[in-house]
Design a protein around this motif. Structure first.
Motif, PDB file in Angstrom:
ATOM      1  N   ILE A   1       0.821  -1.214   0.000  1.00  0.00           N
ATOM      2  CA  ILE A   1       0.000   0.000   0.000  1.00  0.00           C
ATOM      3  C   ILE A   1       0.855   1.264   0.000  1.00  0.00           C
ATOM      4  O   ILE A   1       0.424   2.284  -0.518  1.00  0.00           O
ATOM      5  N   PHE A   2       2.064   1.192   0.548  1.00  0.00           N
ATOM      6  CA  PHE A   2       2.959   2.348   0.473  1.00  0.00           C
ATOM      7  C   PHE A   2       3.807   2.296  -0.798  1.00  0.00           C
ATOM      8  O   PHE A   2       3.752   3.188  -1.629  1.00  0.00           O
ATOM      9  N   GLY A   3       4.621   1.261  -0.918  1.00  0.00           N
ATOM     10  CA  GLY A   3       5.639   1.208  -1.951  1.00  0.00           C
ATOM     11  C   GLY A   3       5.146   1.050  -3.377  1.00  0.00           C
ATOM     12  O   GLY A   3       5.753   1.576  -4.308  1.00  0.00           O
ATOM     13  N   LYS A   4       4.052   0.339  -3.571  1.00  0.00           N
ATOM     14  CA  LYS A   4       3.548   0.105  -4.925  1.00  0.00           C
ATOM     15  C   LYS A   4       2.340   0.988  -5.242  1.00  0.00           C
ATOM     16  O   LYS A   4       2.287   1.646  -6.273  1.00  0.00           O
ATOM     17  N   ASP A   5       1.357   0.969  -4.361  1.00  0.00           N
ATOM     18  CA  ASP A   5       0.109   1.691  -4.624  1.00  0.00           C
ATOM     19  C   ASP A   5       0.210   3.192  -4.344  1.00  0.00           C
ATOM     20  O   ASP A   5      -0.486   3.968  -4.962  1.00  0.00           O
ATOM     21  N   TRP A   6       1.017   3.559  -3.370  1.00  0.00           N
ATOM     22  CA  TRP A   6       1.145   4.920  -2.853  1.00  0.00           C
ATOM     23  C   TRP A   6      -0.083   5.290  -2.022  1.00  0.00           C
ATOM     24  O   TRP A   6      -1.113   4.640  -2.097  1.00  0.00           O
ATOM     25  N   MET A   7       0.064   6.333  -1.238  1.00  0.00           N
ATOM     26  CA  MET A   7      -1.039   6.850  -0.427  1.00  0.00           C
ATOM     27  C   MET A   7      -0.980   8.370  -0.436  1.00  0.00           C
ATOM     28  O   MET A   7       0.065   8.958  -0.705  1.00  0.00           O
ATOM     29  N   ALA A   8      -2.105   8.995  -0.114  1.00  0.00           N
ATOM     30  CA  ALA A   8      -2.157  10.451   0.023  1.00  0.00           C
ATOM     31  C   ALA A   8      -2.092  10.778   1.507  1.00  0.00           C
ATOM     32  O   ALA A   8      -2.936  10.326   2.288  1.00  0.00           O
ATOM     33  N   LEU A   9      -1.079  11.537   1.891  1.00  0.00           N
ATOM     34  CA  LEU A   9      -0.929  12.035   3.255  1.00  0.00           C
ATOM     35  C   LEU A   9      -1.539  13.431   3.286  1.00  0.00           C
ATOM     36  O   LEU A   9      -1.158  14.294   2.492  1.00  0.00           O
ATOM     37  N   THR A  10      -2.485  13.654   4.192  1.00  0.00           N
ATOM     38  CA  THR A  10      -3.226  14.906   4.225  1.00  0.00           C
ATOM     39  C   THR A  10      -3.315  15.415   5.650  1.00  0.00           C
ATOM     40  O   THR A  10      -3.547  14.639   6.584  1.00  0.00           O
ATOM     41  N   ALA A  11      -3.132  16.718   5.819  1.00  0.00           N
ATOM     42  CA  ALA A  11      -3.315  17.361   7.126  1.00  0.00           C
ATOM     43  C   ALA A  11      -3.996  18.702   6.908  1.00  0.00           C
ATOM     44  O   ALA A  11      -3.869  19.316   5.847  1.00  0.00           O
ATOM     45  N   GLY A  12      -4.714  19.135   7.913  1.00  0.00           N
ATOM     46  CA  GLY A  12      -5.460  20.378   7.838  1.00  0.00           C
ATOM     47  C   GLY A  12      -6.950  20.092   7.819  1.00  0.00           C
ATOM     48  O   GLY A  12      -7.374  18.936   7.788  1.00  0.00           O
ATOM     49  N   ASP A  13      -7.733  21.165   7.854  1.00  0.00           N
ATOM     50  CA  ASP A  13      -9.178  20.994   7.931  1.00  0.00           C
ATOM     51  C   ASP A  13      -9.893  22.018   7.066  1.00  0.00           C
ATOM     52  O   ASP A  13      -9.265  22.831   6.384  1.00  0.00           O
ATOM     53  N   GLU A  14     -11.199  21.989   7.124  1.00  0.00           N
ATOM     54  CA  GLU A  14     -12.025  22.853   6.286  1.00  0.00           C
ATOM     55  C   GLU A  14     -11.839  24.331   6.628  1.00  0.00           C
ATOM     56  O   GLU A  14     -11.826  25.177   5.746  1.00  0.00           O
ATOM     57  N   LEU A  15     -11.659  24.656   7.910  1.00  0.00           N
ATOM     58  CA  LEU A  15     -11.559  26.056   8.324  1.00  0.00           C
ATOM     59  C   LEU A  15     -10.191  26.664   8.052  1.00  0.00           C
ATOM     60  O   LEU A  15     -10.091  27.771   7.521  1.00  0.00           O
ATOM     61  N   SER A  16      -9.126  25.960   8.423  1.00  0.00           N
ATOM     62  CA  SER A  16      -7.781  26.529   8.280  1.00  0.00           C
ATOM     63  C   SER A  16      -7.107  26.156   6.967  1.00  0.00           C
ATOM     64  O   SER A  16      -6.022  26.641   6.669  1.00  0.00           O
ATOM     65  N   GLY A  17      -7.742  25.291   6.209  1.00  0.00           N
ATOM     66  CA  GLY A  17      -7.154  24.824   4.955  1.00  0.00           C
ATOM     67  C   GLY A  17      -6.424  23.511   5.173  1.00  0.00           C
ATOM     68  O   GLY A  17      -6.180  23.091   6.306  1.00  0.00           O
ATOM     69  N   TYR A  18      -6.077  22.864   4.089  1.00  0.00           N
ATOM     70  CA  TYR A  18      -5.412  21.568   4.160  1.00  0.00           C
ATOM     71  C   TYR A  18      -4.521  21.412   2.931  1.00  0.00           C
ATOM     72  O   TYR A  18      -4.640  22.155   1.959  1.00  0.00           O
ATOM     73  N   ASN A  19      -3.651  20.447   2.998  1.00  0.00           N
ATOM     74  CA  ASN A  19      -2.868  20.076   1.824  1.00  0.00           C
ATOM     75  C   ASN A  19      -2.625  18.578   1.869  1.00  0.00           C
ATOM     76  O   ASN A  19      -2.666  17.951   2.922  1.00  0.00           O
ATOM     77  N   THR A  20      -2.374  18.034   0.700  1.00  0.00           N
ATOM     78  CA  THR A  20      -2.110  16.608   0.572  1.00  0.00           C
ATOM     79  C   THR A  20      -0.900  16.386  -0.316  1.00  0.00           C
ATOM     80  O   THR A  20      -0.561  17.241  -1.146  1.00  0.00           O
ATOM     81  N   MET A  21      -0.239  15.270  -0.112  1.00  0.00           N
ATOM     82  CA  MET A  21       0.889  14.873  -0.949  1.00  0.00           C
ATOM     83  C   MET A  21       0.891  13.356  -1.054  1.00  0.00           C
ATOM     84  O   MET A  21       0.349  12.661  -0.203  1.00  0.00           O
ATOM     85  N   THR A  22       1.489  12.860  -2.108  1.00  0.00           N
ATOM     86  CA  THR A  22       1.603  11.421  -2.308  1.00  0.00           C
ATOM     87  C   THR A  22       2.842  10.919  -1.594  1.00  0.00           C
ATOM     88  O   THR A  22       3.892  11.557  -1.645  1.00  0.00           O
ATOM     89  N   ILE A  23       2.701   9.789  -0.911  1.00  0.00           N
ATOM     90  CA  ILE A  23       3.852   9.181  -0.251  1.00  0.00           C
ATOM     91  C   ILE A  23       3.997   7.729  -0.694  1.00  0.00           C
ATOM     92  O   ILE A  23       3.014   7.063  -1.012  1.00  0.00           O
ATOM     93  N   SER A  24       5.250   7.273  -0.703  1.00  0.00           N
ATOM     94  CA  SER A  24       5.516   5.868  -1.008  1.00  0.00           C
ATOM     95  C   SER A  24       6.381   5.237   0.080  1.00  0.00           C
ATOM     96  O   SER A  24       6.825   4.108  -0.066  1.00  0.00           O
TER      97      SER A  24
END
Length: 173
Positions: free
Chosen positions: A16-39
């Motif tokens: 799930i990490f090394g082959k498929d990848w995942m989206a790491l996300t932090a933040g919320d609706e009020l303060s904003g958020y960002n996501t990035m792909t991790i392996s």
């Protein structure tokens, strides 16, 4: 999506990490958020919390240059979202474009869902909601295999490691 217990989860953490990848996300609706792909990442357990034998945890790594790091540092919760294969190209985009410059989530067509003071995506088939419990910068002197520093960190831009207690797991129905 429905909630499942970690004991009932059937996954290959390497895949799930090394082959498929995942989206790491932090933040919320009020303060904003960002996501990035991790392996890179780890799933396991550590530390006796007093009311559980060991805490179920995920470890994620973020370079200092990543916009998501600002959210990881300032927020208590973060998520890791896994997606079906058809979203692999979208994850590639999320990993190669900065949220500082555009609304990359909108550009790939993902739908944010706000829960537990953080964000995940409706298109995911598996979501880990985590509470940040430990952070540590990877340091050069910690490497036994010194060649790894030159290979992975030629700019000396060492990742920060985030250990998160898994507080909720969701799977698609």
């Amino acid at each position: 999506m429905k909630e499942v217990l970690i004991e009932d989860l059937k996954i290959n953490p390497y895949t799930i990490f090394g082959k498929d990848w995942m989206a790491l996300t932090a933040g919320d609706e009020l303060s904003g958020y960002n996501t990035m792909t991790i392996s890179w990442g780890h799933i396991g357990s550590i530390w006796d919390s007093g009311n559980k034998s060991n805490l179920p945890t995920i470890i994620s790594y973020v370079r200092p240059s990543r916009y998501t790091k600002e959210f990881m540092d300032s927020q208590e919760y973060f998520t890791l979202s896994h997606f079906p294969e058809k979203y692999h190209k979208a994850l590639g985009y999320l990993g190669s474009h900065s949220g500082r410059d555009s609304d990359k989530v909108k550009e790939v067509g993902f739908t944010p869902v706000f829960d537990y003071g953080t964000t995940y995506f409706a298109e995911a088939d598996l979501v880990f909601i985590c509470r940040k419990i430990y952070t540590q910068e990877i340091i050069e002197k910690g490497f036994i295999e010194k060649e790894m520093v030159e290979k992975v960190y030629p700019k000396k831009d060492f990742h920060t490691m985030y250990v998160g207690e898994i507080v909720k797991i969701l799977i698609s129905e």
